[in-house]
Write an enzyme that holds these catalytic residues in place. Structure first.
Site, short mmCIF file in Angstrom:
data_model
loop_
_atom_site.label_atom_id
_atom_site.label_comp_id
_atom_site.label_asym_id
_atom_site.label_seq_id
_atom_site.Cartn_x
_atom_site.Cartn_y
_atom_site.Cartn_z
CE1 TYR A 1 -4.34 6.00 -9.38
CE2 TYR A 1 -5.93 4.61 -10.52
CZ TYR A 1 -5.65 5.64 -9.66
OH TYR A 1 -6.68 6.33 -9.05
CB SER B 1 -9.15 4.06 -7.89
OG SER B 1 -9.42 3.80 -9.25
#
Ligand SMILES: NC(=O)c1ccc[n+]([C@@H]2O[C@H](COP(=O)([O-])OP(=O)(O)OC[C@H]3O[C@@H](n4cnc5c(N)ncnc54)[C@H](OP(=O)(O)O)[C@@H]3O)[C@@H](O)[C@H]2O)c1
Length: 224
Positions: A148, A135
């Site tokens: 995250y 990501s």
């Protein structure tokens, strides 16, 4: 790389980016196997894609997935660690530690267990590609998604290490770093700028196009 007849395994392939990648590989003539926890989603997969119920936080389930694929198809050419979850945007003080563990279990351990399950077959067959979906948060952490972001930093570190470790084994290790995508990942609480996020199909095409290149990018950053 020519993708026709390649055996491709995608974790978390029932929805979002995983499902979009599965369709792209199918179009290229690959044999595609996806896994996720909720079997009822497999009905929405394109015909020809095989769905297998697996929870990536359970190493034995990933090992048995790899074994099943090798038994049925003879080898695994491309293994994609894609399954991932996020959590509600809150400050560090407000993070629920049970959920924080869950994010690390799926995002980091799911990738670690997945890689470990396929490496033994790829070493034996003396080729293969492992692709980790990371990501942009692995470069640009957000204070409101600290766990995250941390989980994806951990996956980025592991990916580099895996690449170094496997460089003499003819096993390629690729990382893809997408920015925001319009998927179920966010649940009901969508980010304010969600409408500007990329379609998963757009990201999937970039990933598959990269794999088709003679000299591919090992660190693929995907943004609009
Ligand atoms: N959406 C974004 O903005 C964005 C941006 C950058 C990177 N990413 C990354 O892209 C990847 C795919 O995300 P997405 O946006 O496509 O999310 P998504 O639409 O929510 O899809 C996630 C997939 O992972 C599966 N999954 C979740 N937990 C699992 C587990 N424990 N075991 C097996 N499968 C599991 C889900 O199926 P089940 O729930 O049925 O198991 C589903 O198939 C993730 O790694 C995510 O971190 C997303």
């Amino acid at each position: 790389m020519q993708l026709k007849d390649k055996i491709v395994v995608i974790t978390g392939g029932s929805k979002g980016l995983g499902k979009a990648m599965a369709s792209c590989f199918l179009k290229e003539g690959s044999k595609v196997i996806v896994c996720s926890r909720d079997e009822s989603e497999f009905i929405n997969l394109e015909e020809g894609i095989l769905g297998i119920k697996v929870d990536v936080t359970k190493e034995n389930e990933l090992q048995s997935l790899a074994e099943k694929v090798v038994t049925q198809f003879g080898r695994i050419d491309i293994w994609i660690n894609n399954a991932g979850i996020g959590m509600e945007h809150v400050s560090i003080e407000e993070i629920d530690s049970v959920l924080a563990h869950e994010v690390m279990e799926v995002n980091f351990f799911g990738t670690f267990f997945g890689s470990r399950s396929v490496i033994k077959y790829m070493k034996k067959q003396k080729f293969g590609t492992i692709l980790n979906i990371i990501s942009s948060r692995a470069f640009d952490p957000s204070p409101l998604s600290s766990i995250y972001s941390s989980s994806k930093w951990a996956v980025r570190g592991f990916t580099e290490l895996l690449r170094k470790t496997l460089s003499m084994e003819n096993i390629s290790v690729i990382a893809a770093y997408p920015a925001g995508m319009q998927t179920d990942f966010f649940g009901k609480t969508k980010p304010v700028d969600y409408k500007n996020y990329m379609e998963p199909e757009f990201v999937a095409e970039k990933i598959v196009e990269n794999l088709k290149k003679e000299t591919l990018e090992e660190e693929l950053i995907i943004k609009r």
